[in-house]
Design an enzyme around this catalytic site. Structure first.
Site, PDB file in Angstrom:
ATOM      1  N   ASP A 109      -1.754 -12.162   2.726  1.00 28.73           N
ATOM      2  CA  ASP A 109      -0.865 -11.780   1.630  1.00 28.73           C
ATOM      3  C   ASP A 109       0.582 -11.993   2.106  1.00 28.73           C
ATOM      4  O   ASP A 109       0.812 -12.542   3.181  1.00 28.73           O
ATOM      5  CB  ASP A 109      -1.131 -10.332   1.184  1.00 28.73           C
ATOM      6  CG  ASP A 109      -0.794  -9.313   2.273  1.00 28.73           C
ATOM      7  OD1 ASP A 109      -0.394  -9.725   3.392  1.00 28.73           O
ATOM      8  OD2 ASP A 109      -0.927  -8.101   2.018  1.00 28.73           O
ATOM      9  N   GLU A 153      -8.074  -3.702  -3.947  1.00 27.14           N
ATOM     10  CA  GLU A 153      -7.307  -4.934  -3.771  1.00 27.14           C
ATOM     11  C   GLU A 153      -6.712  -5.408  -5.096  1.00 27.14           C
ATOM     12  O   GLU A 153      -5.577  -5.869  -5.151  1.00 27.14           O
ATOM     13  CB  GLU A 153      -8.185  -6.036  -3.159  1.00 27.14           C
ATOM     14  CG  GLU A 153      -8.554  -5.790  -1.711  1.00 27.14           C
ATOM     15  CD  GLU A 153      -7.336  -5.810  -0.777  1.00 27.14           C
ATOM     16  OE1 GLU A 153      -6.285  -6.338  -1.161  1.00 27.14           O
ATOM     17  OE2 GLU A 153      -7.446  -5.259   0.333  1.00 27.14           O
ATOM     18  N   TYR A 195      -7.186 -14.851  -1.553  1.00 24.95           N
ATOM     19  CA  TYR A 195      -6.760 -13.657  -0.824  1.00 24.95           C
ATOM     20  C   TYR A 195      -7.760 -12.505  -1.026  1.00 24.95           C
ATOM     21  O   TYR A 195      -8.234 -11.888  -0.071  1.00 24.95           O
ATOM     22  CB  TYR A 195      -5.353 -13.192  -1.245  1.00 24.95           C
ATOM     23  CG  TYR A 195      -5.115 -11.810  -0.722  1.00 24.95           C
ATOM     24  CD1 TYR A 195      -4.815 -11.615   0.618  1.00 24.95           C
ATOM     25  CD2 TYR A 195      -5.317 -10.688  -1.529  1.00 24.95           C
ATOM     26  CE1 TYR A 195      -4.699 -10.345   1.150  1.00 24.95           C
ATOM     27  CE2 TYR A 195      -5.210  -9.411  -1.010  1.00 24.95           C
ATOM     28  CZ  TYR A 195      -4.888  -9.254   0.322  1.00 24.95           C
ATOM     29  OH  TYR A 195      -4.800  -7.996   0.852  1.00 24.95           O
TER      30      TYR A 195
END
Ligand code: SF4
Length: 250
Positions: A127, A32, A109
């Protein structure tokens, strides 16, 4: 309403990406953070190399800063690599916290993504791709099990894209408020887009790469650009300038 066709579509269309084959929170966190600045195709090889070199949070936490920055070159803001290492130091010491946002450098996020894809939480990591799909479809899913979150992300990345919504092959077209009505924004002409090699980020990457190798500063770069990049790296604490010259932090 849209969940079922979306999940059916995802079962067939999902790209096979290495971080989708694991539920290891460290591996998902690494992916990520890398994906925040760099396209999927470029991240795959870098992610695999990273995981071979530092397969656990503890291994990364124990790695020298110079090695971490050297491995990160080309993946975007170097500070992210340092924050990732700091987060892993906390995890290696205390384990994974319930609230992942308490880890250094982990925003809402990333916390939601790790929470969903590693810990199976029913959180939707929002996102830009997910936000666009939700806005266009008008959908507000009540429950988002991890696989549904992945499916929404995949739809936004490969079908319902910012510049070319492919409504004709979209699995949720029949229930979408924007089906066939998305205004395609033309891409800026190539000559007005900055080449990566012309960016300060590229020069910063070359400087960090050179210092990580213990070699001289890169050649062939305008001195003014080099100085600007070095001054920025020093100001950000990513490079130390002392009586010996330039070096990466310990
Ligand atoms: S129908 Fe078109 S606008 Fe709606 S989600 Fe699918 S691709 Fe996006």
């Amino acid at each position: 309403m849209l969940a079922e066709p979306l999940l059916d579509w995802y079962a067939d269309a999902a790209r096979d990406l290495p971080w989708r084959r694991t539920r290891d929170p460290y591996a998902i966190l690494v992916s990520e953070v890398m994906l925040q600045q760099t396209q999927v195709a470029r991240v795959v090889g870098r992610y695999e190399a990273w995981m071979r070199r530092w397969p656990t949070a503890g291994a990364l936490a124990a790695a020298p800063v110079a090695d971490v920055l050297g491995e990160w070159v080309g993946l975007g803001y170097n500070r992210r690599a340092l924050r990732l290492r700091e987060a892993c130091a906390v995890v290696a010491r205390d384990g994974w916290p319930e609230d992942l946002r308490t880890l250094p450098g982990i925003g809402p996020y990333t916390a939601a993504a790790v929470g969903a894809f590693a810990f199976g939480r029913h959180e939707l990591p929002v996102d830009t791709n997910v936000r666009r799909v939700l806005e266009r479809t008008g959908w507000t899913p009540a429950r988002t099990p991890p696989e549904l979150g992945q499916a929404v992300m995949e739809l936004g990345a490969t079908v319902c894209r910012a510049r070319d919504a492919a409504c004709g092959r979209c699995p949720v077209a029949s229930g979408c408020a924007s089906n066939g009505r998305v205004e395609v924004v033309p891409r800026a002409p190539a000559r007005t887009r900055e080449r990566f090699e012309d960016s300060n980020r590229w020069v910063r990457g070359r400087v960090v790469e050179a210092l990580a190798r213990g070699g001289p500063l890169p050649e062939g770069i305008d001195l003014g650009r080099l100085e600007t990049a070095i001054a920025g790296l020093v100001a950000d604490g990513l490079v130390i300038r002392d009586g010996q010259g330039l070096r990466l932090p310990d």
